[in-house]
Design an enzyme around this catalytic site. Structure first.
Site, PDB file in Angstrom:
ATOM      1  N   ASP A  57     -39.780  53.963 -34.248  1.00  0.00           N
ATOM      2  CA  ASP A  57     -40.072  54.771 -35.440  1.00  0.00           C
ATOM      3  C   ASP A  57     -41.361  54.295 -36.120  1.00  0.00           C
ATOM      4  OD1 ASP A  57     -38.471  52.563 -35.820  1.00  0.00           O
ATOM      5  OD2 ASP A  57     -37.244  53.425 -37.402  1.00  0.00           O
TER       6      ASP A  57
ATOM      7  N   TYR B  66     -31.519  59.837 -19.618  1.00  0.00           N
ATOM      8  CA  TYR B  66     -31.785  60.867 -18.613  1.00  0.00           C
ATOM      9  C   TYR B  66     -31.046  60.603 -17.302  1.00  0.00           C
ATOM     10  CZ  TYR B  66     -35.449  62.556 -21.680  1.00  0.00           C
ATOM     11  OH  TYR B  66     -36.136  63.053 -22.750  1.00  0.00           O
TER      12      TYR B  66
ATOM     13  N   ASP C  86     -40.785  60.274 -23.368  1.00  0.00           N
ATOM     14  CA  ASP C  86     -40.872  61.734 -23.363  1.00  0.00           C
ATOM     15  C   ASP C  86     -41.392  62.219 -24.716  1.00  0.00           C
ATOM     16  OD1 ASP C  86     -40.573  64.398 -22.800  1.00  0.00           O
ATOM     17  OD2 ASP C  86     -38.379  64.369 -22.678  1.00  0.00           O
TER      18      ASP C  86
HETATM   19 MG    MG Z   1     -41.355  66.273 -22.217  1.00  0.00          MG
END
Ligand code: MG
Ligand code: NAI
Length: 332
Positions: A203, A123, A227
């Site tokens: 995972d 990000y 996120d």
């Molecule tokens: Mg989100």
């Protein structure tokens, strides 16, 4: 009186933030709301989705209650949320995920906290085309940001009587970047001997979360995994309408739900405002108004558990307004 920035946002933002403002008033707390525009609303007014005025307001007031904003797609704008978090150095994203009694959801009594690093990873926005045949995004993990978020997670666990912190990564493949994140978490763990520490590959964690979420307590993750796992965890307790969040930095905090602007239901008066109301309670905690915060939480729990009113995403038929009024009545 407290002065707090209110960012109504886009889509369902104005509907759910208005509901949150109402429950704060019903809990007897007077706040002087300074309204700031962000997102599409700001783009139309100021020509930018993240105006300096809005950032200045949050900087001045230290606290903001924020609705979701729509990031304009394909116009060359960077995400407003990412921009805001970077401008205010809101390095920690805290998302408590807790089951509500009476909600149809895969599990009951889930109680975990997602601590997401909020400033870097993929990000950071370092992305470019390679001719017209490929595109490249750079995953940035620094020791400083990893250490800061790891310590935030342990400190949070300590202060909130949590027992375990689990660091989440893919260090088996991303040996340098996620490796650094993991090593830094392990080093921080040594300073918190009373908190149990473990790590999990992303995972495997995802599978485990949908099978046995009770195994987890506090999760600490780099930005992207945080996120994704936040939405997954929201699903464990009945959906995005229920999970609040706080973006916390050294100079202030912005409280916002995990969910987005939900364009599919915007303007229909049917959005679930619970997440924003729980954000309001988190805000009140920060302002030292803990009794009022507790009143709001109990009011929401009562209305949901006794099915006094339920929005559609929770299997009911109440409008945002009816649901909000029921909670305001439950608070007083
Ligand atoms: Mg989100
Ligand atoms: P979304 O979270 O807005 O919606 C996903 C699904 O959940 C939709 O079906 C929606 O109706 C439902 N939903 C979400 N919140 C709800 C609520 N409170 N009550 C009832 N149903 C609810 O995610 P989506 O569609 O991927 O994103 C829409 C926009 O929101 C995008 O522009 C995205 O960039 C933005 N966004 C903004 C965020 C923020 O400002 N913090 C966070 C996430 C997305």
């Amino acid at each position: 009186m407290h002065t707090v920035t209110l960012i109504p946002g886009d889509g369902i933002g104005p509907e759910v933030t208005a509901a949150a403002v109402e429950v704060i008033a019903a809990a007897g707390i007077k706040i002087n709301w300074e309204i700031a525009d962000m997102g599409i609303t700001a783009l139309e007014k100021y020509g930018t989705p993240l105006p300096d005025e809005a950032i200045a307001s949050v900087k001045k007031n230290k606290f903001a209650l924020k609705g979701p904003v729509t990031t304009p797609v394909g116009k060359g704008f960077r995400s407003v949320n990412v921009g805001l978090r970077q401008a205010l150095n809101l390095y920690a994203n805290l998302r408590p995920v807790k089951s509500f009694p009476g909600i149809p959801s895969p599990f009951s009594s889930v109680d975990l906290v997602v601590v997401r690093e909020n400033t870097e990873d993929l990000y950071a926005g370092v992305e470019h085309n390679i001719g017209n045949v490929a595109a490249e995004a750079v995953k940035i993990i620094t020791k400083e940001a990893s250490n800061r978020i790891a310590r935030f997670a342990f400190q949070y666990a300590l202060e909130h009587r949590r027992k375990k912190v689990t660091a989440v990564h893919k260090a088996n493949i991303l040996k340098l970047s996620d490796g650094l994140f993991l090593n830094t978490c392990q080093a921080a763990a040594r300073d918190y001997p009373d908190i149990e520490f473990s790590d999990r590959i992303i995972d495997a964690l995802c599978m485990d979360l949908v099978l046995a979420p009770h195994k987890y307590d506090v999760l600490v993750l780099p930005n992207l995994y945080g996120d994704i796992v936040s939405d997954l965890c929201a699903g464990l307790v009945g959906g995005l309408g229920l999970v609040p969040g706080a973006n916390i930095g050294t100079e202030g905090a912005v409280f916002e739900a995990v969910h987005g602007s939900a364009p599919d239901i915007a303007g229909k008066g049917i959005a679930n405002p619970t997440a924003l109301m729980l954000c309001a309670a988190m805000l009140l905690d920060q302002l030292g108004e803990t009794t009022a915060a507790e009143k709001i939480r109990r009011g929401i729990e009562q209305v949901i558990e006794e099915k006094i009113a339920l929005t559609r995403d929770l299997g009911g038929s109440s409008s945002t307004r009816e649901f909000t009024e029921a909670i305001c009545r439950a608070i007083v």
